[in-house]
Scaffold this motif. Sequence first.
Motif, PDB file in Angstrom:
ATOM      1  N   PHE A 175      -2.714  12.266  -6.171  1.00 40.28           N
ATOM      2  CA  PHE A 175      -3.758  12.481  -7.172  1.00 40.28           C
ATOM      3  C   PHE A 175      -4.877  11.446  -7.088  1.00 40.28           C
ATOM      4  O   PHE A 175      -5.733  11.396  -7.949  1.00 40.28           O
ATOM      5  CB  PHE A 175      -3.126  12.487  -8.567  1.00 40.28           C
ATOM      6  CG  PHE A 175      -2.040  13.512  -8.683  1.00 40.28           C
ATOM      7  CD1 PHE A 175      -2.347  14.855  -8.825  1.00 40.28           C
ATOM      8  CD2 PHE A 175      -0.712  13.140  -8.613  1.00 40.28           C
ATOM      9  CE1 PHE A 175      -1.350  15.812  -8.908  1.00 40.28           C
ATOM     10  CE2 PHE A 175       0.303  14.088  -8.698  1.00 40.28           C
ATOM     11  CZ  PHE A 175      -0.016  15.428  -8.848  1.00 40.28           C
ATOM     12  N   ASP A 176      -4.848  10.608  -6.056  1.00 38.49           N
ATOM     13  CA  ASP A 176      -5.870   9.579  -5.837  1.00 38.49           C
ATOM     14  C   ASP A 176      -6.016   8.655  -7.040  1.00 38.49           C
ATOM     15  O   ASP A 176      -7.096   8.172  -7.348  1.00 38.49           O
ATOM     16  CB  ASP A 176      -7.214  10.236  -5.492  1.00 38.49           C
ATOM     17  CG  ASP A 176      -8.125   9.305  -4.721  1.00 38.49           C
ATOM     18  OD1 ASP A 176      -7.607   8.398  -4.039  1.00 38.49           O
ATOM     19  OD2 ASP A 176      -9.350   9.469  -4.804  1.00 38.49           O
ATOM     20  N   ALA A 177      -4.898   8.398  -7.714  1.00 39.18           N
ATOM     21  CA  ALA A 177      -4.918   7.531  -8.893  1.00 39.18           C
ATOM     22  C   ALA A 177      -4.751   6.071  -8.521  1.00 39.18           C
ATOM     23  O   ALA A 177      -5.123   5.192  -9.292  1.00 39.18           O
ATOM     24  CB  ALA A 177      -3.810   7.946  -9.866  1.00 39.18           C
ATOM     25  N   VAL A 178      -4.202   5.797  -7.349  1.00 42.14           N
ATOM     26  CA  VAL A 178      -3.971   4.415  -6.933  1.00 42.14           C
ATOM     27  C   VAL A 178      -5.066   4.007  -5.959  1.00 42.14           C
ATOM     28  O   VAL A 178      -5.322   4.694  -4.981  1.00 42.14           O
ATOM     29  CB  VAL A 178      -2.585   4.247  -6.267  1.00 42.14           C
ATOM     30  CG1 VAL A 178      -2.288   2.786  -6.018  1.00 42.14           C
ATOM     31  CG2 VAL A 178      -1.490   4.868  -7.119  1.00 42.14           C
ATOM     32  N   GLY A 195       0.777  -1.232   0.000  1.00 41.55           N
ATOM     33  CA  GLY A 195       0.000   0.000   0.000  1.00 41.55           C
ATOM     34  C   GLY A 195       0.806   1.277   0.000  1.00 41.55           C
ATOM     35  O   GLY A 195       0.242   2.364   0.131  1.00 41.55           O
ATOM     36  N   GLU A 196       2.116   1.203  -0.127  1.00 38.24           N
ATOM     37  CA  GLU A 196       2.944   2.421  -0.164  1.00 38.24           C
ATOM     38  C   GLU A 196       2.525   3.331  -1.315  1.00 38.24           C
ATOM     39  O   GLU A 196       2.515   4.542  -1.180  1.00 38.24           O
ATOM     40  CB  GLU A 196       4.424   2.060  -0.300  1.00 38.24           C
ATOM     41  CG  GLU A 196       5.032   1.447   0.935  1.00 38.24           C
ATOM     42  CD  GLU A 196       5.131   2.414   2.102  1.00 38.24           C
ATOM     43  OE1 GLU A 196       5.296   3.630   1.883  1.00 38.24           O
ATOM     44  OE2 GLU A 196       5.052   1.941   3.242  1.00 38.24           O
ATOM     45  N   CYS A 197       2.155   2.731  -2.440  1.00 39.96           N
ATOM     46  CA  CYS A 197       1.759   3.525  -3.606  1.00 39.96           C
ATOM     47  C   CYS A 197       0.477   4.314  -3.316  1.00 39.96           C
ATOM     48  O   CYS A 197       0.322   5.458  -3.736  1.00 39.96           O
ATOM     49  CB  CYS A 197       1.581   2.637  -4.828  1.00 39.96           C
ATOM     50  SG  CYS A 197       0.506   1.212  -4.568  1.00 39.96           S
ATOM     51  N   ILE A 198      -0.440   3.698  -2.583  1.00 37.27           N
ATOM     52  CA  ILE A 198      -1.695   4.374  -2.236  1.00 37.27           C
ATOM     53  C   ILE A 198      -1.408   5.551  -1.310  1.00 37.27           C
ATOM     54  O   ILE A 198      -1.950   6.637  -1.471  1.00 37.27           O
ATOM     55  CB  ILE A 198      -2.675   3.392  -1.581  1.00 37.27           C
ATOM     56  CG1 ILE A 198      -3.134   2.367  -2.614  1.00 37.27           C
ATOM     57  CG2 ILE A 198      -3.874   4.111  -0.981  1.00 37.27           C
ATOM     58  CD1 ILE A 198      -3.962   1.253  -2.061  1.00 37.27           C
ATOM     59  N   ALA A 199      -0.522   5.332  -0.352  1.00 37.79           N
ATOM     60  CA  ALA A 199      -0.196   6.378   0.620  1.00 37.79           C
ATOM     61  C   ALA A 199       0.541   7.552  -0.008  1.00 37.79           C
ATOM     62  O   ALA A 199       0.411   8.686   0.453  1.00 37.79           O
ATOM     63  CB  ALA A 199       0.637   5.786   1.753  1.00 37.79           C
TER      64      ALA A 199
END
Length: 122
Positions: free
Chosen positions: A66-69, A58-62
Amino acid sequence: MGLASRKGKRRQHSAVLPIIDSSQCTYCKKCMKWCPADAIIQDNGKAYIVADKCIGCGECIATCRFDAVKYNFNADEGYLQKSMAEHACGAVIDKPGKCFYFNVLINMTQNCDCLVRSRTRN
């Protein structure tokens, strides 16, 4: 899920891997820099997650501003539910007669509550 270790939580989410909404991705590369598994690559000028390499941390989400992940909640949710039950059992199995259980459901969301952005108000 709260009693699971960080590694346990990662294991629980491993079937619900993140995906990138290419319409919102600006290809800033921040998610690529933070991915510990090097699972994010460039595809047609946008970031793309290679599912076979992703560890579900989840590092990419954090890191995405831009709320893309987002998590792909259409993935095998049965695995997530089974894994959460197994971790809960592991937390109490050596404490017979010492646990009290109660359930309260407040502010339910359609997505996992570990994503603050997904919380809705009723």
